[in-house]
Write a protein that holds these residues in place. Structure first.
Motif, PDB file in Angstrom:
ATOM      1  N   PHE B  63     -57.431  -6.800  11.680  1.00 11.42           N
ATOM      2  CA  PHE B  63     -56.138  -7.445  11.886  1.00 11.42           C
ATOM      3  C   PHE B  63     -55.005  -6.612  11.320  1.00 11.42           C
ATOM      4  CE2 PHE B  63     -58.594 -11.527  12.153  1.00 11.42           C
ATOM      5  CZ  PHE B  63     -58.371 -11.679  13.504  1.00 11.42           C
ATOM      6  N   ALA B  64     -55.317  -5.726  10.385  1.00 11.99           N
ATOM      7  CA  ALA B  64     -54.276  -4.876   9.810  1.00 11.99           C
ATOM      8  C   ALA B  64     -53.689  -3.946  10.868  1.00 11.99           C
ATOM      9  CB  ALA B  64     -54.837  -4.078   8.632  1.00 11.99           C
ATOM     10  N   PRO B  67     -49.829  -5.369  12.376  1.00 10.41           N
ATOM     11  CA  PRO B  67     -48.530  -4.984  11.816  1.00 10.41           C
ATOM     12  C   PRO B  67     -48.293  -3.474  11.881  1.00 10.41           C
ATOM     13  CG  PRO B  67     -49.982  -5.874  10.119  1.00 10.41           C
ATOM     14  CD  PRO B  67     -50.622  -6.153  11.428  1.00 10.41           C
ATOM     15  N   LEU B  68     -49.346  -2.688  11.720  1.00 10.06           N
ATOM     16  CA  LEU B  68     -49.149  -1.234  11.690  1.00 10.06           C
ATOM     17  C   LEU B  68     -48.680  -0.698  13.042  1.00 10.06           C
ATOM     18  CD1 LEU B  68     -52.170  -0.252   9.443  1.00 10.06           C
ATOM     19  CD2 LEU B  68     -49.750  -0.266   8.845  1.00 10.06           C
ATOM     20  N   GLY B 261     -51.935   3.127  10.813  1.00  8.38           N
ATOM     21  CA  GLY B 261     -51.234   3.528   9.597  1.00  8.38           C
ATOM     22  C   GLY B 261     -50.652   4.916   9.720  1.00  8.38           C
ATOM     23  N   MET B 286     -38.413  -3.054   9.284  1.00  8.11           N
ATOM     24  CA  MET B 286     -39.558  -3.627   8.582  1.00  8.11           C
ATOM     25  C   MET B 286     -39.557  -5.149   8.715  1.00  8.11           C
ATOM     26  SD  MET B 286     -41.134  -1.178   6.362  1.00  8.11           S
ATOM     27  CE  MET B 286     -41.509  -2.200   4.975  1.00  8.11           C
ATOM     28  N   THR B 289     -40.667  -6.089  12.069  1.00  9.28           N
ATOM     29  CA  THR B 289     -42.113  -5.917  12.147  1.00  9.28           C
ATOM     30  C   THR B 289     -42.803  -7.148  11.584  1.00  9.28           C
ATOM     31  OG1 THR B 289     -41.794  -3.579  11.760  1.00  9.28           O
ATOM     32  CG2 THR B 289     -44.027  -4.423  11.510  1.00  9.28           C
ATOM     33  N   GLY B 290     -42.305  -7.620  10.445  1.00  4.13           N
ATOM     34  CA  GLY B 290     -42.892  -8.794   9.810  1.00  4.13           C
ATOM     35  C   GLY B 290     -42.843  -9.993  10.731  1.00  4.13           C
ATOM     36  N   VAL B 291     -41.667 -10.231  11.313  1.00  6.53           N
ATOM     37  CA  VAL B 291     -41.495 -11.406  12.170  1.00  6.53           C
ATOM     38  C   VAL B 291     -42.448 -11.341  13.356  1.00  6.53           C
ATOM     39  CG1 VAL B 291     -39.915 -12.501  13.777  1.00  6.53           C
ATOM     40  CG2 VAL B 291     -39.118 -11.829  11.525  1.00  6.53           C
ATOM     41  N   ILE B 292     -42.485 -10.191  14.018  1.00  9.49           N
ATOM     42  CA  ILE B 292     -43.328 -10.074  15.216  1.00  9.49           C
ATOM     43  C   ILE B 292     -44.798 -10.196  14.837  1.00  9.49           C
ATOM     44  CG2 ILE B 292     -44.029  -8.557  17.112  1.00  9.49           C
ATOM     45  CD1 ILE B 292     -41.248  -7.429  17.118  1.00  9.49           C
ATOM     46  N   SER B 293     -45.225  -9.491  13.790  1.00 13.00           N
ATOM     47  CA  SER B 293     -46.660  -9.531  13.499  1.00 13.00           C
ATOM     48  C   SER B 293     -47.087 -10.896  12.995  1.00 13.00           C
ATOM     49  CB  SER B 293     -47.108  -8.447  12.517  1.00 13.00           C
ATOM     50  OG  SER B 293     -46.072  -7.764  11.958  1.00 13.00           O
ATOM     51  N   VAL B 294     -46.240 -11.565  12.225  1.00 17.08           N
ATOM     52  CA  VAL B 294     -46.656 -12.871  11.726  1.00 17.08           C
ATOM     53  C   VAL B 294     -46.820 -13.859  12.869  1.00 17.08           C
ATOM     54  CG1 VAL B 294     -45.848 -14.883  10.473  1.00 17.08           C
ATOM     55  CG2 VAL B 294     -45.855 -12.675   9.389  1.00 17.08           C
ATOM     56  N   ILE B 296     -47.756 -13.243  15.787  1.00 13.44           N
ATOM     57  CA  ILE B 296     -49.028 -12.960  16.467  1.00 13.44           C
ATOM     58  C   ILE B 296     -50.206 -13.374  15.595  1.00 13.44           C
ATOM     59  CG2 ILE B 296     -50.497 -11.143  17.422  1.00 13.44           C
ATOM     60  CD1 ILE B 296     -47.997  -9.596  18.017  1.00 13.44           C
ATOM     61  N   LEU B 297     -50.150 -13.036  14.314  1.00 16.63           N
ATOM     62  CA  LEU B 297     -51.283 -13.305  13.432  1.00 16.63           C
ATOM     63  C   LEU B 297     -51.527 -14.806  13.282  1.00 16.63           C
ATOM     64  CD1 LEU B 297     -50.671 -10.563  10.727  1.00 16.63           C
ATOM     65  CD2 LEU B 297     -52.628 -10.724  12.257  1.00 16.63           C
TER      66      LEU B 297
END
Lengths: 188, 442
Positions: B63-64, B67-68, B261, B286, B289-294, B296-297
């Motif tokens: 899952f990492a 965000p990367l 990474g 950044m 990135t947080g908003v989009i990945s969260v 999805i996650l």
């Protein structure tokens, strides 16, 4: 929101303390958590790069990167979820809501209140179900990793899960109140 | 009531809630929780499973990657790499019929190899390619449609977020999914190019508002030429990034997470070297990135909880039984599956469709002997078409919002993407019928 929704620049909508003390405190906490979560993403990148470089060029791999990275993902999610709820950034199909907004805004407020209430219930359940694990992790000093090589306590990650879910539930609850307030102030 | 009936009712409730507009994560969590509780008549079990998914469910190295790769895509987008690629493609393809259109597709293809986010490509190329095309006699709506249409390449050509999400849901190797996406992605790009040239010859009025201007540009021998050196320096960063990420991944040198990474770090270096990043902009990227990945996650956690509920209800097996008994055969199943996804694509966004459908359909496909990588490419292609179909064609809306031109309406852009949808459908059929297209490198 998902990877293919339009991304808007990070505007924070933390209300002023005098206008809405509850919302202001909640918003500030969520914003702080979300900033920390953002830093975690940077940290994740640095960690992975350091491991790749260390392993290949300095013959010094970092042990436990995959375990740490995995737990970091949990932290990233629960640190940012409250902010995502407050900024209404969760993915949804809003074509019906958008259409209703013009013809009958009051029914939209009711629907939104119901949705937010469901969200509050969901995160309350997550918080509730994760709490015993936090207690036992704390009492037994639980760790992950390989004993003698590297060990990291799980308690901080458990705390983030429980606390993040709690703030998320409160944020969703706050949205319920907001929607009801709009419903009341909006004359049919 | 049998557990199966309950299961089907729960899916119906889920779909109703989602259509009403409930946040998809909420709906998945709530329905799955109620489902486990009702089916097993055991509240404790529901709690236990919820705790398991919320904590261990996402504590996964794989899952990492999300965000990367999002970070990498956004960094590449702010560093003007897209503009440079387009300029080079434009110079190289100047003499071609519909040269600017083909250049947009070509630049998008290359750009897709460093970003996994369609919307990133759509936003970048709206700013870069549409004004240039309009200036040289292309119809503005067609220019916008070309950008929207070719932006879907970002989701098929690796690294792609949708392929990662599919890999996670269907428990297929992500590296393998990336390999499977290559040939269909190239076919799609090639199909777009042929379609663009064909349209320009057959119905120039659809493509060009001023055919003379476009022709004059094509035949203009005095056009400034780009020195080889400039070209190389413009292409160097993107080629390096592609080499690092895809090369590292395919040689087995990097795991997908490491590739993400390293890619994000490389994109960061490029952006810093280009001086396109100051402190505030970096923080902005950044945060985004947080908003989009969260988002999805969270969906992924919710979906894994929902798929646990489905397997408790025994739904995948039951549906598989139904499908086998009905005598559809694998191709009939694939056909109906693709149709359902296309219909869902009209109302839902791509991640949500994957999350709702794959947990049900992947076990069935496997049971029918369909290769799961092949199945994944069919899924992603069908989902991608949804990015372009009204009323929820999010790529089209992105282009429309970024363009912000009152003369170009959303409807016009939708109309202009129709030929692209045609090409995608053709590729979807080819991939569906010839599994070898996607399993070539596996």
């Amino acid at each position: 929101m998902s990877q293919d929704s339009p991304a808007s620049r990070g505007q924070t909508n933390v209300p002023k303390f005098a206008d809405a003390p509850f919302g202001a405190v909640l918003g500030t906490i969520a914003a702080m958590m979300s900033s920390f979560g953002t830093l975690c993403i940077g940290g994740l990148m640095v960690l992975v790069v350091a491991d790749v470089l260390g392993r290949n060029f300095f013959n010094a791999p970092i042990t436990g990167v995959s375990e740490i990275a995995a737990r970091t993902v949990v932290a990233i999610v629960f640190l940012q979820i409250a902010a995502a709820i407050q900024q209404k950034r969760l993915t949804r199909a809003d074509f019906l809501v958008r259409r209703l907004e013009k013809s009958s805004p009051r029914s939209v407020y009711m629907l939104e209140a119901f949705f937010a209430l469901t969200g509050a219930a969901v995160f309350l359940l997550i918080c509730w179900s994760s709490w015993p694990k936090l207690v036992s992790a704390w009492q037994s000093a639980e760790y992950f990793g390989v004993q003698g090589v590297f060990t990291i306590p799980t308690t901080p990650f458990r705390v983030i899960t429980v606390f993040g879910a709690a703030i998320a539930a409160l944020s969703a609850l706050y949205r319920v109140l907001e929607e009801i307030r709009s419903f009341r102030s909006h004359k049919p | 009531m049998t557990t199966l009936t309950i299961g089907f009712i729960l899916i119906a409730v889920l779909i109703a809630l989602v259509l009403l507009g409930m946040q998809i994560a909420y709906a998945l969590f709530a329905v799955a929780f109620a489902g486990i509780w009702i089916i097993r008549d055991n509240l404790d079990l529901a709690f236990k499973m919820l705790e398991l998914t919320a904590y261990s469910g996402i504590a996964d190295y794989l899952f990492a990657t999300i965000p990367l790769f999002v970070l990498m895509g956004l960094l590449v987008s702010v560093s003007n790499v897209g503009r440079d690629t387009f300029e080079v493609a434009d110079v190289l393809l100047r003499r071609m019929i519909c040269g600017l259109g083909v250049a947009t597709v070509a630049a998008n293809t290359v750009f897709a190899a460093v970003t996994g986010v369609s919307i990133a490509s759509a936003a970048v190329f709206t700013r870069v390619a549409v004004p240039e095309m309009t200036r040289h006699g292309y119809r503005p709506a067609f220019a916008a449609g070309t950008v929207a249409g070719s932006s879907v390449l970002g989701m098929l050509i690796p690294p792609s977020l949708l392929l990662i999400i599919y890999g996670v849901l269907a428990e297929v190797s992500i590296g393998g999914m990336f390999l499977a996406g290559i040939v269909p992605g190239i076919m799609l790009a090639g199909g777009f190019v042929i379609m663009l040239i064909g349209l320009t010859i057959v119905v120039p009025g659809f493509v060009l508002s001023d055919p003379e201007a476009s022709k004059a540009r094509r035949l203009d021998l005095t056009a400034p030429k780009m020195p080889l050196r400039t070209m190389a320096s413009k292409l160097f960063p993107i080629v390096m990034l592609v080499f690092l990420v895809l090369g590292g991944l395919y040689s087995g040198f990097f795991t997908p997470t490491e590739a993400g990474g390293i890619g994000a770090f490389g994109a960061l270096l490029v952006a810093i070297a280009r001086r396109s990043l100051d402190r505030h902009k970096l923080w902005d990227v950044m945060k985004q990135t947080g908003v989009i990945s969260v988002s999805i996650l969270v969906l992924l956690i919710a979906a894994s909880f929902y798929s646990r509920m489905l397997s408790i209800a025994g739904l995948p097996n039951a549906i598989a039984g139904l499908v086998t008994d009905s005598g559809f055969g694998p191709y009939g199943f694939l056909f109906f599956y693709a149709v359902i996804i296309l219909l869902m694509g009209m109302i839902l966004d791509s991640t949500s469709i994957l999350l709702i459908m794959v947990p049900i359909a992947a076990p069935i496909a496997q049971g029918m002997g369909i290769d799961l990588s092949h199945f994944g490419i069919v899924t992603v292609l069908a989902v991608e078409i949804g990015l372009l179909t009204p009323p929820f064609g999010i790529s089209v809306f992105t282009v429309h919002n970024t363009l912000n031109d009152p003369d170009v309406s959303v409807e016009q852009i939708f109309a202009a993407t129709l030929p692209f949808i045609g090409v995608m459908l053709a590729v979807l059929v080819i991939v569906g019928v010839f599994p070898g297209v996607s399993t070539l490198f596996l």
